[in-house]
Design an enzyme around this catalytic site. Structure first.
Site, PDB file in Angstrom:
ATOM      1  N   ARG A  38       0.848  -1.189   0.000  1.00  0.00           N
ATOM      2  CA  ARG A  38       0.000   0.000   0.000  1.00  0.00           C
ATOM      3  C   ARG A  38       0.875   1.228   0.000  1.00  0.00           C
ATOM      4  NH1 ARG A  38       0.746   2.500   4.722  1.00  0.00           N
ATOM      5  NH2 ARG A  38       0.900   1.335   6.681  1.00  0.00           N
ATOM      6  N   HIS A  66      -2.403  -0.799  14.097  1.00  0.00           N
ATOM      7  CA  HIS A  66      -3.741  -1.381  14.238  1.00  0.00           C
ATOM      8  C   HIS A  66      -3.828  -2.067  15.591  1.00  0.00           C
ATOM      9  CE1 HIS A  66      -4.564  -0.368  10.169  1.00  0.00           C
ATOM     10  NE2 HIS A  66      -3.734  -1.254   9.652  1.00  0.00           N
ATOM     11  N   PHE A 114      -9.038   1.875   5.186  1.00  0.00           N
ATOM     12  CA  PHE A 114      -8.920   2.941   6.183  1.00  0.00           C
ATOM     13  C   PHE A 114      -9.202   2.410   7.585  1.00  0.00           C
ATOM     14  CE2 PHE A 114     -13.365   3.098   4.788  1.00  0.00           C
ATOM     15  CZ  PHE A 114     -14.083   3.286   5.963  1.00  0.00           C
ATOM     16  N   CYS A 131       1.962   7.894  10.273  1.00  0.00           N
ATOM     17  CA  CYS A 131       1.841   8.309   8.867  1.00  0.00           C
ATOM     18  C   CYS A 131       3.017   9.162   8.414  1.00  0.00           C
ATOM     19  CB  CYS A 131       0.521   9.046   8.633  1.00  0.00           C
ATOM     20  SG  CYS A 131      -0.925   8.077   9.113  1.00  0.00           S
TER      21      CYS A 131
END
Length: 214
Positions: A75, A82, A156, A173
């Protein structure tokens, strides 16, 4: 737009990242090969793990690789986390049937997230130059997608009531100084099952899906 058929899976148990990744790849490969014309949506939670996108800066991992589960995946985007209490949504879609434009697709996902948050009276917005959704100066939702022959993978995550301290082990990020938020910061006693219902509803509306179980 003509209604599309999509398989949807919504497990109640906490799911292994590896298992769900293999599931996504199965559906992506079937769409690419023409063995199937049915899209796939997955909504659920993962055990604690960290994922890094193509070309990620490993310096954004602030721990040794043997301390936590880390997955390098297909990705875009940088490192994210997570964990239980975070609702993850994966969309394996054939964009030939929607719009062969990844910028359009990313903006569509941001729109979905903002509508979900608005359903719980949480004000949110995007930031110029970044992908994702913020509440004020804190990031509440992250987006990371892959695409092969216009068939998407990944999706997402929305922080509902997760342990935000897990983000302290990374530069989220790749954004220095990025602070994270939970939906529960703004709406107390929030059950992730409530959020899952709304995410499903808005995805169905935005992509004109007829959902089926496998």
């Amino acid at each position: 737009m003509i209604n599309r058929t999509s398989i949807i899976k919504q497990p109640d148990k906490i799911s292994s990242f590896c298992d769900v990744y293999k599931l996504q790849k199965k559906y992506q490969d079937a769409l690419i090969s023409g063995k199937s014309n049915i899209d796939f949506i997955w909504l659920g939670e993962h055990q604690l793990c960290y994922t890094i996108g193509r070309g990620s800066n490993m310096g954004n991992l602030l721990f040794s690789l043997d301390e936590q589960d880390v997955f390098k995946i297909d990705r875009g985007g940088e490192v994210t986390c997570h964990m239980p209490g975070q609702l993850v949504t994966y969309l394996v879609l054939d964009l030939h049937n929607f719009n062969k434009d990844l910028n359009w697709y990313l903006r569509k996902i941001e729109k979905i997230i903002i509508k979900v948050l608005s359903s719980f009276n949480i004000d949110s917005s995007t930031k110029d130059g970044f992908t994702g959704v913020w509440t004020g100066e804190r990031k509440i939702a992250s987006i990371g997608i892959g695409c092969k022959r216009w068939v998407t993978i990944h999706g997402f995550s929305i922080n509902v009531n997760c342990k935000l301290e897990n983000f302290d082990k990374i530069v989220p990020c790749g954004i220095q100084g990025c602070q994270m938020a939970n939906m529960s910061d703004y709406k107390k006693n929030l059950d992730i099952k409530e959020v899952k219902i709304i995410v499903k509803k808005i995805i169905q509306e935005e992509f004109y899906f007829n959902f089926i179980s496998e």
